[in-house]
Enzyme design. Structure first.
Site, PDB file in Angstrom:
ATOM      1  N   SER A 163      24.567  46.958  -4.903  1.00 10.85           N
ATOM      2  CA  SER A 163      25.451  45.968  -4.265  1.00 10.85           C
ATOM      3  C   SER A 163      24.680  45.064  -3.309  1.00 10.85           C
ATOM      4  CB  SER A 163      26.596  46.667  -3.525  1.00 10.85           C
ATOM      5  OG  SER A 163      26.095  47.624  -2.612  1.00 10.85           O
ATOM      6  N   GLY A 164      23.640  45.584  -2.672  1.00 15.87           N
ATOM      7  CA  GLY A 164      22.719  44.764  -1.905  1.00 15.87           C
ATOM      8  C   GLY A 164      23.302  43.990  -0.745  1.00 15.87           C
ATOM      9  N   GLY A 165      24.351  44.487  -0.124  1.00  9.83           N
ATOM     10  CA  GLY A 165      24.917  43.792   1.029  1.00  9.83           C
ATOM     11  C   GLY A 165      26.112  42.917   0.701  1.00  9.83           C
ATOM     12  N   TYR A 177      16.143  50.582   4.844  1.00  5.15           N
ATOM     13  CA  TYR A 177      16.819  51.843   4.566  1.00  5.15           C
ATOM     14  C   TYR A 177      16.215  52.963   5.404  1.00  5.15           C
ATOM     15  CZ  TYR A 177      19.209  49.817   0.556  1.00  5.15           C
ATOM     16  OH  TYR A 177      20.019  49.064  -0.251  1.00  5.15           O
ATOM     17  N   GLU A 185      14.298  50.550  -9.958  1.00  5.54           N
ATOM     18  CA  GLU A 185      15.022  49.667  -9.034  1.00  5.54           C
ATOM     19  C   GLU A 185      14.124  48.590  -8.430  1.00  5.54           C
ATOM     20  OE1 GLU A 185      17.875  49.837  -5.045  1.00  5.54           O
ATOM     21  OE2 GLU A 185      17.215  51.688  -5.981  1.00  5.54           O
ATOM     22  N   LYS A 220      18.208  49.603 -12.263  1.00  9.63           N
ATOM     23  CA  LYS A 220      19.087  49.332 -11.128  1.00  9.63           C
ATOM     24  C   LYS A 220      18.620  48.047 -10.434  1.00  9.63           C
ATOM     25  CE  LYS A 220      21.009  51.215  -6.852  1.00  9.63           C
ATOM     26  NZ  LYS A 220      21.209  52.392  -5.982  1.00  9.63           N
ATOM     27  N   GLU A 225      14.521  45.651  -6.535  1.00  9.78           N
ATOM     28  CA  GLU A 225      15.539  44.879  -5.815  1.00  9.78           C
ATOM     29  C   GLU A 225      14.982  43.541  -5.332  1.00  9.78           C
ATOM     30  OE1 GLU A 225      18.514  45.050  -1.926  1.00  9.78           O
ATOM     31  OE2 GLU A 225      17.372  46.830  -2.500  1.00  9.78           O
ATOM     32  N   ARG A 266      25.779  64.946   9.236  1.00  5.56           N
ATOM     33  CA  ARG A 266      25.383  64.398   7.928  1.00  5.56           C
ATOM     34  C   ARG A 266      25.951  65.268   6.803  1.00  5.56           C
ATOM     35  NH1 ARG A 266      20.368  63.870  10.693  1.00  5.56           N
ATOM     36  NH2 ARG A 266      19.481  65.659   9.556  1.00  5.56           N
ATOM     37  N   LYS A 322      15.362  58.268  -8.337  1.00  4.38           N
ATOM     38  CA  LYS A 322      15.462  56.862  -7.931  1.00  4.38           C
ATOM     39  C   LYS A 322      14.238  56.475  -7.108  1.00  4.38           C
ATOM     40  CE  LYS A 322      17.357  53.946  -4.463  1.00  4.38           C
ATOM     41  NZ  LYS A 322      18.167  53.827  -3.253  1.00  4.38           N
ATOM     42  N   ASP A 350      21.886  58.327  -0.948  1.00  4.96           N
ATOM     43  CA  ASP A 350      20.507  58.752  -0.747  1.00  4.96           C
ATOM     44  C   ASP A 350      19.880  58.141   0.496  1.00  4.96           C
ATOM     45  OD1 ASP A 350      20.814  56.296  -2.215  1.00  4.96           O
ATOM     46  OD2 ASP A 350      18.657  56.303  -2.565  1.00  4.96           O
ATOM     47  N   SER A 399      25.773  51.174  -9.200  1.00  8.61           N
ATOM     48  CA  SER A 399      25.150  52.236  -8.414  1.00  8.61           C
ATOM     49  C   SER A 399      25.226  51.766  -6.969  1.00  8.61           C
ATOM     50  CB  SER A 399      23.700  52.468  -8.855  1.00  8.61           C
ATOM     51  OG  SER A 399      23.104  53.473  -8.055  1.00  8.61           O
TER      52      SER A 399
END
Length: 393
Positions: free
Chosen positions: A304-306, A393, A220, A262, A222, A90, A180, A68, A331
């Site tokens: 996963s966040g990096g 993002y 989410e 998430k 984060e 893309r 999301k 996304d 995810s």
């Protein structure tokens, strides 16, 4: 579909039930004053569908593929392999991902950007139909991104509530069945009470609106990896944030059986001098989950966040070494796509190799969701970290 309430009422009753109040004026001779108590209507006509969708996504051995990224972020991915950020490129990349044979064995849901939701393959088949044929639930990113939060300590808030109901209704018509909304909390910035409350309230409003329009909301919150703090500090902040989130979800009458959480894993800050083991990360993360997340929530789909591809898989595997009250899964975006991009390099003749790379990572995380993953033979490339300080993002 007929409208129904979260609490089923018999045919002779209205949405008001209860005949007595729980308070009595001092000195009153009346034992209990008559009062009507409102029962909130939750998720309207979509209750059964929401529960089924959430359970389908939270199915054993499967998780979510997150593709996304905004057009700008997708452009960064393409730039890393020397491709221009055009709609054609893309589309080609997302087609590569979504048409991977056998993907549905390991992937139960795919989060799409709005552009992708309305796109088709070069053969004219809608991406939504491609996913459904593999029994993968199509999802959609609905937030409008992060902007500075006035009055905070250089923190942000997530925009996108304006017009969300009408947009969600259109996404549902197009075939999306979950949504999301990502908001973030920064530990180096405090986090301030204002930022935490804004994050929690925004997630709750979005979740209620999504359910009202037939979309299972992925919630989410984060907690960014940025910082040099120890894992204990992350745990402390996660407890506060998740507590606030579920408080406001309840305040907004969100049906917990029809959401997915998430979160980020509870890890030390990316710049902390001591690296935590998968076992330590699993212990800290499960501790917060058990303290703050109701078992009614069907699935915990970690971002996963990096983290490196291998780290994200190992940490997930460690969390599934004993039974949990929720489906604990993944995810992932970068942790599923990094190897794919490097294998593809934008060349049509490499599509098969790139799809095989995606299946390798998807299968590894499927095994981790089942607690059966082994890192033996893991490619060195998969062990390279992907943390970017101040990543957007």
């Amino acid at each position: 579909m007929a409208c129904s309430s979260f609490a089923k009422l018999n045919a002779s009753s209205s949405q008001w039930i209860g005949q007595q109040s729980f308070t009595q004026r001092p000195g009153s001779s009346t034992s209990l004053a008559t009062r009507r108590v409102a029962v909130p209507i939750r998720a309207k006509a979509y209750i059964d569908e929401l529960v089924l969708t959430a359970k389908t996504i939270a199915s054993p051995g499967r998780g979510i593929l997150a593709i996304d990224e905004s057009n700008a972020t997708c452009g960064k991915r393409l730039d890393s392999i020397g491709l221009d950020n055009t709609e054609v490129n893309r589309q080609a990349y997302r087609q590569l991902l979504l048409t991977t044979p056998g993907l549905g064995e390991y992937i139960s849901g795919a989060i799409l950007f709005e552009e992708t939701l309305y796109q088709s393959t070069t053969d004219g088949k809608k991406f939504v139909d491609v996913l459904c044929d593999q029994k993968i639930v199509p999802g959609i990113k609905v937030d409008k991104g992060l902007v500075p939060l006035p009055g905070s300590n250089n923190e942000s808030w997530c925009q996108g509530l304006d017009g969300l109901a009408s947009r969600s209704a259109e996404y549902y018509k197009q075939g999306a069945r979950f949504a999301k909304w990502r908001t973030v909390v920064s530990i180096p910035c405090g986090p301030s009470a204002l930022a935490v409350k804004e994050a929690a309230w925004g997630l709750a409003r979005y979740a209620a609106i999504s359910q009202d329009n037939g979309l299972v909301p992925i919630v989410e919150p984060e907690i960014l990896l940025d910082g040099d703090h120890p894992i204990e500090r992350t745990l402390e902040v996660a407890e506060k944030v998740w507590s606030e989130v579920f408080y406001y979800l309840a305040e907004n009458n969100v049906m917990f059986e029809g959401i997915l959480l998430k979160p980020s894993m509870v890890t030390p800050g990316a710049e902390h001098k001591e690296k935590a083991t998968p076992e330590a990360i699993a212990k800290a993360t499960l501790t917060v989950l058990k303290r703050r997340v109701p078992p009614a929530v069907p699935g915990i789909m970690f971002l996963s966040g990096g983290q490196s591809e291998a780290e994200a898989t190992l940490n997930l595997n460690a969390m599934n070494q004993s039974p949990n009250p929720w489906h604990v899964s993944f995810s992932y975006a970068r942790a599923l796509q990094n190897s794919v991009l490097k294998a593809w390099q934008g060349h049509p003749e490499n599509v098969d190799a790139a799809q095989k790379a995606l299946l390798v990572r998807a299968k590894a995380n499927s095994l981790a969701q089942l607690g059966k993953y082994s890192a033996a033979g893991e490619d060195e490339e998969a062990k390279k970290g992907m943390f970017v300080k101040g990543y957007t993002y």
